[in-house]
Structure formats: C-alpha cells, structure tokens
Design a protein around this motif. Structure first.
Motif, PDB file in Angstrom:
ATOM      1  N   ILE A 184      -5.420 -11.210   6.147  1.00 44.65           N
ATOM      2  CA  ILE A 184      -3.807 -11.198   5.571  1.00 44.65           C
ATOM      3  C   ILE A 184      -2.993 -12.179   6.290  1.00 44.65           C
ATOM      4  O   ILE A 184      -3.076 -12.416   7.531  1.00 44.65           O
ATOM      5  CB  ILE A 184      -3.041  -9.658   5.870  1.00 44.65           C
ATOM      6  CG1 ILE A 184      -3.953  -8.721   5.178  1.00 44.65           C
ATOM      7  CG2 ILE A 184      -1.644  -9.770   5.601  1.00 44.65           C
ATOM      8  CD1 ILE A 184      -3.199  -7.291   5.408  1.00 44.65           C
ATOM      9  N   ASP A 185      -2.548 -12.998   5.378  1.00 40.54           N
ATOM     10  CA  ASP A 185      -1.738 -14.236   5.751  1.00 40.54           C
ATOM     11  C   ASP A 185      -2.371 -15.192   6.927  1.00 40.54           C
ATOM     12  O   ASP A 185      -2.296 -15.674   8.023  1.00 40.54           O
ATOM     13  CB  ASP A 185      -0.470 -13.839   6.484  1.00 40.54           C
ATOM     14  CG  ASP A 185       0.609 -13.281   5.333  1.00 40.54           C
ATOM     15  OD1 ASP A 185       0.375 -13.513   4.171  1.00 40.54           O
ATOM     16  OD2 ASP A 185       1.663 -12.851   5.886  1.00 40.54           O
ATOM     17  N   ILE A 227      -0.947  -3.362   4.235  1.00 40.12           N
ATOM     18  CA  ILE A 227      -0.323  -4.700   3.850  1.00 40.12           C
ATOM     19  C   ILE A 227       0.926  -4.582   3.217  1.00 40.12           C
ATOM     20  O   ILE A 227       1.482  -3.609   2.731  1.00 40.12           O
ATOM     21  CB  ILE A 227      -1.162  -5.215   2.815  1.00 40.12           C
ATOM     22  CG1 ILE A 227      -0.834  -6.611   2.449  1.00 40.12           C
ATOM     23  CG2 ILE A 227      -1.330  -4.492   1.350  1.00 40.12           C
ATOM     24  CD1 ILE A 227      -1.571  -7.343   1.478  1.00 40.12           C
ATOM     25  N   GLU A 228       1.818  -5.352   3.993  1.00 40.86           N
ATOM     26  CA  GLU A 228       3.429  -5.425   3.562  1.00 40.86           C
ATOM     27  C   GLU A 228       3.895  -6.318   2.320  1.00 40.86           C
ATOM     28  O   GLU A 228       2.930  -7.186   1.940  1.00 40.86           O
ATOM     29  CB  GLU A 228       4.208  -5.922   4.783  1.00 40.86           C
ATOM     30  CG  GLU A 228       3.841  -5.151   6.054  1.00 40.86           C
ATOM     31  CD  GLU A 228       4.390  -3.976   6.350  1.00 40.86           C
ATOM     32  OE1 GLU A 228       5.439  -3.695   5.392  1.00 40.86           O
ATOM     33  OE2 GLU A 228       3.918  -2.896   7.228  1.00 40.86           O
ATOM     34  N   LEU A 272      -1.187 -11.878  -3.985  1.00 39.10           N
ATOM     35  CA  LEU A 272      -0.010 -11.538  -3.196  1.00 39.10           C
ATOM     36  C   LEU A 272       0.235 -10.304  -3.266  1.00 39.10           C
ATOM     37  O   LEU A 272       0.184  -9.842  -4.530  1.00 39.10           O
ATOM     38  CB  LEU A 272       1.429 -12.738  -3.692  1.00 39.10           C
ATOM     39  CG  LEU A 272       2.476 -12.422  -3.127  1.00 39.10           C
ATOM     40  CD1 LEU A 272       2.794 -12.477  -1.943  1.00 39.10           C
ATOM     41  CD2 LEU A 272       3.650 -13.061  -4.122  1.00 39.10           C
ATOM     42  N   TYR A 273       0.754  -9.520  -2.421  1.00 39.98           N
ATOM     43  CA  TYR A 273       1.163  -8.018  -2.645  1.00 39.98           C
ATOM     44  C   TYR A 273       2.627  -8.069  -2.664  1.00 39.98           C
ATOM     45  O   TYR A 273       3.548  -8.378  -1.939  1.00 39.98           O
ATOM     46  CB  TYR A 273       0.891  -7.278  -1.209  1.00 39.98           C
ATOM     47  CG  TYR A 273       1.002  -5.905  -1.269  1.00 39.98           C
ATOM     48  CD1 TYR A 273       0.406  -5.065  -2.016  1.00 39.98           C
ATOM     49  CD2 TYR A 273       2.226  -5.361  -0.578  1.00 39.98           C
ATOM     50  CE1 TYR A 273       0.433  -3.609  -2.203  1.00 39.98           C
ATOM     51  CE2 TYR A 273       2.572  -4.148  -0.638  1.00 39.98           C
ATOM     52  CZ  TYR A 273       1.401  -3.013  -1.472  1.00 39.98           C
ATOM     53  OH  TYR A 273       1.807  -1.707  -1.227  1.00 39.98           O
ATOM     54  N   GLN A 298       3.126 -10.440   1.572  1.00 38.13           N
ATOM     55  CA  GLN A 298       1.975 -10.726   2.208  1.00 38.13           C
ATOM     56  C   GLN A 298       0.810 -11.119   1.303  1.00 38.13           C
ATOM     57  O   GLN A 298       0.809 -10.472   0.240  1.00 38.13           O
ATOM     58  CB  GLN A 298       1.421  -9.623   3.372  1.00 38.13           C
ATOM     59  CG  GLN A 298       2.368  -9.545   4.458  1.00 38.13           C
ATOM     60  CD  GLN A 298       1.835  -8.684   5.330  1.00 38.13           C
ATOM     61  OE1 GLN A 298       1.122  -7.499   5.180  1.00 38.13           O
ATOM     62  NE2 GLN A 298       2.074  -8.967   7.014  1.00 38.13           N
ATOM     63  N   THR A 299       0.061 -11.818   1.707  1.00 40.21           N
ATOM     64  CA  THR A 299      -1.099 -12.335   0.945  1.00 40.21           C
ATOM     65  C   THR A 299      -2.559 -12.053   1.454  1.00 40.21           C
ATOM     66  O   THR A 299      -2.801 -12.344   2.625  1.00 40.21           O
ATOM     67  CB  THR A 299      -1.224 -14.031   0.645  1.00 40.21           C
ATOM     68  OG1 THR A 299       0.132 -14.203   0.192  1.00 40.21           O
ATOM     69  CG2 THR A 299      -2.334 -14.426  -0.053  1.00 40.21           C
ATOM     70  N   LEU A 300      -3.231 -11.239   0.535  1.00 38.77           N
ATOM     71  CA  LEU A 300      -4.540 -10.806   1.201  1.00 38.77           C
ATOM     72  C   LEU A 300      -5.715 -11.773   0.751  1.00 38.77           C
ATOM     73  O   LEU A 300      -5.633 -12.250  -0.629  1.00 38.77           O
ATOM     74  CB  LEU A 300      -4.636  -9.472   0.598  1.00 38.77           C
ATOM     75  CG  LEU A 300      -6.072  -8.881   1.194  1.00 38.77           C
ATOM     76  CD1 LEU A 300      -5.927  -7.192   1.516  1.00 38.77           C
ATOM     77  CD2 LEU A 300      -7.135  -8.744   0.165  1.00 38.77           C
TER      78      LEU A 300
END
Length: 261
Positions: A41-42, A53-54, A6-7, A57-59
């Motif tokens: 991403i997501d 990536i915001e 998770l970012y 968001q999950t990478l």
C-alpha cells in the motif's frame, strides 16, 4: 504489469475483503498473498492480514502475485446429452473426461488430467446440453454461482404442449419451487415450440420443473450463455480455455446505468 488500484471508498476496509469484492481473488487467497509479502500500500509492504486500506491509498500486487492468480484454470465445455457435470454414478461419464488433447478446440499450454481440481460451475443435468464451465478458480465460481451472483444464464428450450400467453406469463413471474418464489425470468417464443429462457438463478432442474408446472414438456434444453461468456461455435464434445479478457468480463460486476432526471 503489476495490478494497481486507487482505493476510493469512503470508509477504511480490510485489504482481503476489498480484493474479494473486486473479483481479484478470494479472501483466503488475499491472505496468502499478504503472508508472502506480495501486497503493498503506497509502496510499503503489507504484513498484517487484518490491515485496512484507507481512502486515497493505492494498493499494488506484485507481478508474481498477479501471475499466480491468473494461472488458475477455467475451461468451457460443449457438454453433450448423456454426460454428467460431476459425481457420476457407475457407468456414467463426467464432463471432466472430455478434457483430452484430441477434444481441445484452439490452443492450450496445459491439458488437465482426470484428477484435476476442475469442478463444474453451475448445474447442467445429464439430459441437457451446451455451455458448461469447469474451473479451479474460486473467484470465477463466486461470480457465477455465489449467493450475490446476478449473471444471466440463457437457454434455448424446445417443448411439447400448447404454448399460450398465460403460460408464458406464469413462467416469467408466477411460479414457486420448493416453497420459494422464483426470480423474474425472461421467456419468449423464438419460433414454433422453441422458447428462449434467460434466468438469474439455477435451481435444480429449474426450467424442466417450471415447464411441467404449466403443462409443457421439455424435449431439448441447450445452454448457450452464462453472463458474457457464450458457447458460440464451440463444437459439441469439445472444450477450450477461457481467455483473460473473458475471465475479467465474467467476474466484473455489471455497471449500472446512470440515473436520469
């Protein structure tokens, strides 16, 4: 299992930069993974190498991407005196020549050949012995010798000459090399003429030159640790692959202790 994270940074950031900062891979490797469609991403595939990536968001890296990154070889060698780290002159033996099946210590699925891309990560001159890392992994190299590296390197150093508290104080934080102030070093007497040095830098023949400046002569220099990676019981002249857990510990930034009030 695919690599997922998770970012949680406050501002958007380019995917390749974030992966490099977290020690997952280099920026160039990240761009290659994006080009191969191995980053999402997501749940949506990333196609733009400049994608950011915001927060929240999950990478995710595909399984094949993680396997490719972990396949880069890194080994440690117990380098003897007389063996050079790299770039040998005629008649000298480079450390990579020690990486034979006969000298292997422990299991290994792959034995590197003499033309491998394994390069020394950190200096250890011909007259010194001990722990030497050889790697084709750019993330490992950056963690150990990159400009932002904060890893400790520990040495056992036997000297001749009179050891005094004044000299120890100078060795710890009073010397310059090549017109530049050295970073603070931990230096203590183990017993007799044996000193323990812990440095966070690796200038050319640094410990030997430091000792010369305080009228001490190094007769044996033995590196036993780089970061969390220890030579331990690896016999002289032998080598082994580092484990995935050792790689993770080596490239992960140390956690800062929480502030106290």
């Amino acid at each position: 299992m695919a690599w997922t994270r998770l970012y949680d940074e406050p501002e958007p950031q380019r995917v390749n930069r974030w992966l490099a900062q977290n020690g997952v891979c280099s920026r160039r490797e990240a761009e290659g993974l994006i080009a191969q469609g191995l980053v999402s991403i997501d749940g949506q595939r990333v196609d733009d190498v400049g994608r950011k990536i915001e927060p929240g968001q999950t990478l995710t890296l595909a399984d094949v991407a993680q396997a490719a990154l972990e396949s880069s070889m890194t080994v440690i060698v117990h380098k003897p005196v007389g063996v050079v780290s790299s770039q040998p002159d005629p008649g000298q033996v480079p450390a990579v020549r020690l990486l034979t099946r006969e000298a292997l210590y422990g299991p290994a699925a792959t034995i590197p050949d003499w033309d491998s891309r394994l390069a020394p990560v950190g200096r250890l001159d011909m007259d010194s012995r001990g722990l030497l890392i050889l790697s084709e992994d750019g993330v490992v190299a950056k963690a150990v010798i990159g400009p932002d590296s904060n890893l400790e390197k520990e040495y056992m150093v036997r000297v001749t000459g009179q050891i005094t508290e004044k000299k120890l104080t100078m060795l710890r934080h009073g010397l310059q090399l090549d017109g530049r102030q050295l970073r603070y070093a931990k230096v203590k007497v183990v017993e007799g003429q044996l000193l323990r040095f812990v440095l966070k830098e690796g200038r050319n023949r640094q410990i030997r030159r430091m000792c010369e400046m305080v009228e001490l002569n190094v007769v044996d220099l033995f590196r036993v640790r780089i970061g969390t990676l220890r030579l331990a019981d690896l016999p002289e002249g032998r080598w082994r692959h580092i484990t995935p857990a050792e790689r993770t510990a080596l490239i992960s930034p140390p956690q800062r202790a929480p502030a106290t009030t």
